[in-house]
Design an enzyme around this catalytic site. Sequence first.
Site, PDB file in Angstrom:
ATOM      1  N   HIS A 148      50.627  15.671  -7.079  1.00 34.65           N
ATOM      2  CA  HIS A 148      49.244  15.008  -7.155  1.00 34.65           C
ATOM      3  C   HIS A 148      49.590  13.506  -6.739  1.00 34.65           C
ATOM      4  O   HIS A 148      48.636  12.586  -6.468  1.00 34.65           O
ATOM      5  CB  HIS A 148      48.572  15.131  -8.431  1.00 34.65           C
ATOM      6  CG  HIS A 148      49.450  14.316  -9.273  1.00 34.65           C
ATOM      7  ND1 HIS A 148      50.420  14.789  -9.816  1.00 34.65           N
ATOM      8  CD2 HIS A 148      49.183  13.001 -10.171  1.00 34.65           C
ATOM      9  CE1 HIS A 148      50.918  14.200 -10.949  1.00 34.65           C
ATOM     10  NE2 HIS A 148      50.254  13.156 -11.009  1.00 34.65           N
ATOM     11  N   ASP A 149      50.767  13.035  -6.664  1.00 35.62           N
ATOM     12  CA  ASP A 149      51.270  11.656  -6.139  1.00 35.62           C
ATOM     13  C   ASP A 149      51.663  11.715  -4.642  1.00 35.62           C
ATOM     14  O   ASP A 149      51.776  10.378  -4.024  1.00 35.62           O
ATOM     15  CB  ASP A 149      52.314  10.995  -6.967  1.00 35.62           C
ATOM     16  CG  ASP A 149      51.768  11.034  -8.594  1.00 35.62           C
ATOM     17  OD1 ASP A 149      50.515  10.650  -8.646  1.00 35.62           O
ATOM     18  OD2 ASP A 149      52.704  11.148  -9.486  1.00 35.62           O
ATOM     19  N   ASP A 172      55.683  12.647 -18.055  1.00 34.72           N
ATOM     20  CA  ASP A 172      55.315  11.474 -17.098  1.00 34.72           C
ATOM     21  C   ASP A 172      56.500  10.429 -17.244  1.00 34.72           C
ATOM     22  O   ASP A 172      56.974  10.108 -18.133  1.00 34.72           O
ATOM     23  CB  ASP A 172      54.075  11.058 -17.529  1.00 34.72           C
ATOM     24  CG  ASP A 172      53.690  10.163 -16.378  1.00 34.72           C
ATOM     25  OD1 ASP A 172      53.103  10.740 -15.230  1.00 34.72           O
ATOM     26  OD2 ASP A 172      53.371   8.839 -16.403  1.00 34.72           O
ATOM     27  N   ASP A 222      50.861  18.057 -19.698  1.00 37.47           N
ATOM     28  CA  ASP A 222      51.257  16.864 -19.207  1.00 37.47           C
ATOM     29  C   ASP A 222      51.440  15.972 -20.489  1.00 37.47           C
ATOM     30  O   ASP A 222      50.437  15.783 -21.135  1.00 37.47           O
ATOM     31  CB  ASP A 222      50.540  16.407 -18.065  1.00 37.47           C
ATOM     32  CG  ASP A 222      51.251  15.551 -16.989  1.00 37.47           C
ATOM     33  OD1 ASP A 222      52.100  14.710 -17.311  1.00 37.47           O
ATOM     34  OD2 ASP A 222      51.053  15.566 -15.918  1.00 37.47           O
ATOM     35  N   GLU A 278      59.524  14.076 -15.330  1.00 37.07           N
ATOM     36  CA  GLU A 278      59.225  13.511 -13.918  1.00 37.07           C
ATOM     37  C   GLU A 278      60.234  12.389 -13.688  1.00 37.07           C
ATOM     38  O   GLU A 278      60.179  11.617 -14.487  1.00 37.07           O
ATOM     39  CB  GLU A 278      57.901  12.993 -13.758  1.00 37.07           C
ATOM     40  CG  GLU A 278      57.490  12.582 -12.583  1.00 37.07           C
ATOM     41  CD  GLU A 278      56.383  11.359 -12.350  1.00 37.07           C
ATOM     42  OE1 GLU A 278      56.003  11.244 -11.220  1.00 37.07           O
ATOM     43  OE2 GLU A 278      56.110  10.904 -13.415  1.00 37.07           O
TER      44      GLU A 278
HETATM   45  C1  NOJ Z   1      53.159   9.606 -12.612  1.00 38.28           C
HETATM   46  C2  NOJ Z   1      52.087  10.433 -12.479  1.00 38.28           C
HETATM   47  O1  NOJ Z   1      52.292  11.543 -11.775  1.00 38.28           O
HETATM   48  C3  NOJ Z   1      51.020   9.524 -11.710  1.00 38.28           C
HETATM   49  O2  NOJ Z   1      49.931  10.083 -11.288  1.00 38.28           O
HETATM   50  C4  NOJ Z   1      50.539   8.310 -12.541  1.00 38.28           C
HETATM   51  O3  NOJ Z   1      49.783   7.494 -11.738  1.00 38.28           O
HETATM   52  C5  NOJ Z   1      51.899   7.648 -12.990  1.00 38.28           C
HETATM   53  N1  NOJ Z   1      52.788   8.112 -13.473  1.00 38.28           N
HETATM   54  C6  NOJ Z   1      51.617   6.630 -14.101  1.00 38.28           C
HETATM   55  O4  NOJ Z   1      51.257   7.298 -15.292  1.00 38.28           O
END
Ligand code: NOJ
Length: 539
Positions: A329-330, A205, A103, A268
């Site tokens: 994970h989000d 990210d 990542d 992402e």
């Molecule tokens: C996306 C990530 O997947 C998330 O977990 C993170 O909080 C934000 N970007 C900020 O980096």
Amino acid sequence: MSEIKNDYLWWQTGVVYQIYPRSFQDSNGDGIGDLQGILKRLDYLQWLGVDAVWISPIYPSPMADFGYDISDYIGIHPLFGSLDDFDRLIQEVHARKMKLILDLVPNHTSDQHPWFLESRSSRDNPKRDWYIWKNPRPDGGPPNNWLSVFGGSGWEWDEKTEQYYYHAFLKEQPDLNWRHPEVQQAMLNVMRFWLDRGVDGFRIDVMWHMIKDLQLRDNPVNPDYQNHMATYEQLLPVYSTDQPEVHEIVQKMRKLLDSYSDRMMIGEIYLPIQKLVTYYGIDGKGAHLPFNFQLISLPWEAKVIAAAIDQYEGALPANGWPNWVLGNHDQPRITSRVGIQQARVAAMLLLTLRGTPTIYYGDEIGMRDVPIPFQEVQDPQGLNMPDKNLSRDPARTPMQWDASLQAGFTEGKPWLRLDRAFQRTNVQLQKEDPYSMLLLYKRLIDLRHIEPSLTVGDYTPVCSDNQMLAFTRHAEGHPKFLIILNLSHRPCYFKPSTLTFTGTVVMATSPELEGSVVDENISLSGDEGVIIRITDTGL
Ligand code: NOJ
């Protein structure tokens, strides 16, 4: 291995597995997962059949956002281990013919990163412009109306140098200024460091955030905002994200990756399909896989999903390789969004669609969101907007390996509580149960690998209605497959008026159907999905 698959690259034919390292496997009893822990579980991943592992950030970090606030891009956080552990991990991953994806968080650093400490030290520091500093408005307020994704203003006042800096996420995560050539070079050097160490790719990210409107214009009000939504959604982020110049940056990253052999990047990106596909880049020189989150964002309704699949297939640029995701994970876990029975159908959809699937750790055993009592909430998104049920902790709980104390995850106290039901839902039990979610995942992955039509074959829609969707997958010279999925809880009837065929059910979410010979009239129970190998066809 069939010849046709040789025309494709590993990230096209493979299945990706996301590890949230804090929660996968602890090896030293501190209650937090680590690299040695991952090492210990590599044989499991190999058994499951996944081809690549993406690990969420493991770099040194104050952990304000659990590793997405990096204070050193070329190290390993001691909580997770050392660079030696990392080298060992990469070696062992490769020894198992798997790939490792790191990542990378290039949009922002930690406020403790030496670059930012320098930048904020004075207005004339050489690194001042590595970040986005601006004077206040005449009334002393922030330079514009941009909001932070995690709540509140996106601007933080710095007393010492009397300017604001921009942070799309926490104030502890200042955004880098990607218009600055030195920032670009510094981050490309970070990528080189890991590529030289042998990593096979990066998950980038918030790729669509990386560069901002030059004039920093105010974002417009979102006319569709409703109170239950995150406060960030009050505005449409049209000037703070997805700027045309982002593609030049992505192109530079791609050029670097292309100078190594067989490396890739996933971006992402949370954008509508038409915007998303622009991240493949002109002439395909952008991201290899701009993450496609439609199965996460759309309502779980057959007609909606069927239309989205076709829209996506139709919008992909020539040679743009598709990809699909059910969770990360989000986001709330798939089991908690659609229910455990329907999660089996979702698994079948994920692993039969055309394009690279990414599996979120634990989804393969049907882990569900775990309620985290208010006083135990750790996620800043949850803490900052306490009334909106937006904490991401529930989807980040420790992996449930077995029925022993702490589910085999740790010998200490887990950093987040385990699902109460771990004694019934765990890897060890499910390995022995042919009807388990785990065995469903494993068999789907195996079938996808064995059958070229499922790995790389064409996708053709067959039909969809309020309950069900059906499509075929076919690679020239190989058996064709028909996939029928009942996305509802009620029985449904597949009875296309214009088709005739016979076939054999090779896999089903409820195994009683497996092996049966069927024709074009097929009744499915609620929450049922089938994969049919077509033997004789008008299809
Ligand atoms: C996306 C990530 O997947 C998330 O977990 C993170 O909080 C934000 N970007 C900020 O980096």
